[in-house]
Scaffold this motif. Structure first.
Motif: not given
Length: 209
Positions: A108-113, A135-142, A184-196
């Motif tokens: 992703s653009d922010d490097g977290r997904v 990673d926590p706070g990661g955002v994937l815009d598609s 347009p759709h977005t996936v975000r990691c909103v928890g305190p831990e990494p997500a899969k």
């Protein structure tokens, strides 16, 4: 004299046509499978392709060897390449292994997904699937996929949020979100831990109003 000259393209077309004749049994099955996958009737495919309904029916029943022009029109209407329409599928089982090093990774653009492309290249035109880690706070815009596409996101750990057209839903481990991805759709990691999660994209799954 010109008619006797074989250009590379003319030779390629002849090879494809010969292949179509040899593979007529598989060709009919492939056309029928793709037509049904797109929920098209014989009449609808005939209207979209310009190929007569009776001809399509004969092709699906393996009662005729279609010309290259007919195959091209059908492939255009079904939104696939001629090569894919003519592709064989052996009946024998096979096992194909891809190493971790050979698995492509999208970031992703922010490097977290990160999206590991675990889908099969032969299905990429209609079915794609990925191993998603965030990673926590990661955002994937598609950007939007083609009309009628649907995305399925099955969370295996952590907490993920999906936003489509202002609608937001969250999913935890063991839960699945399915949503239109032809906008347009977005996936975000909103928890305190990494997500899969496992992400599956069905291209042109249906025309959804």
């Amino acid at each position: 004299m010109d008619d006797q000259v074989t250009t590379p393209e003319r030779g390629r077309q002849r090879d494809i046509l010969t292949g179509a004749q040899v593979l007529s049994g598989q060709l009919g099955k492939t056309i029928q499978r793709l037509r049904k996958a797109y929920n098209l009737s014989l009449s609808e495919l005939a209207e979209q392709s310009g190929v007569a309904k009776s001809i399509i029916s004969q092709i699906e029943r393996n009662e005729t060897n279609p010309t290259l022009a007919t195959i091209w029109r059908l492939s255009q209407a079904l939104d696939v390449s001629i090569e894919r329409v003519l592709a064989t599928s052996d009946e024998e089982p096979f096992i194909e292994k891809t190493s971790r090093a050979d698995t492509p990774i999208l970031v992703s653009d922010d490097g977290r997904v990160r999206l590991a492309i675990i889908g099969w290249i032969k299905t990429v035109e209609w079915l794609q699937w990925y191993d998603l880690t965030a990673d926590p706070g990661g955002v994937l815009d598609s950007d939007p996929h083609q009309r009628g596409s649907v995305e399925s996101l099955t969370v295996t750990s952590g907490l993920l949020e999906v936003e489509v057209a202002g609608t937001v839903q969250r999913a935890r481990a063991g839960e699945t979100l399915r949503y239109r991805c032809d906008r347009p759709h977005t996936v975000r990691c909103v928890g305190p831990e990494p997500a899969k999660a496992i992400m599956v994209v069905i291209m042109k799954a249906a025309v959804m109003e």
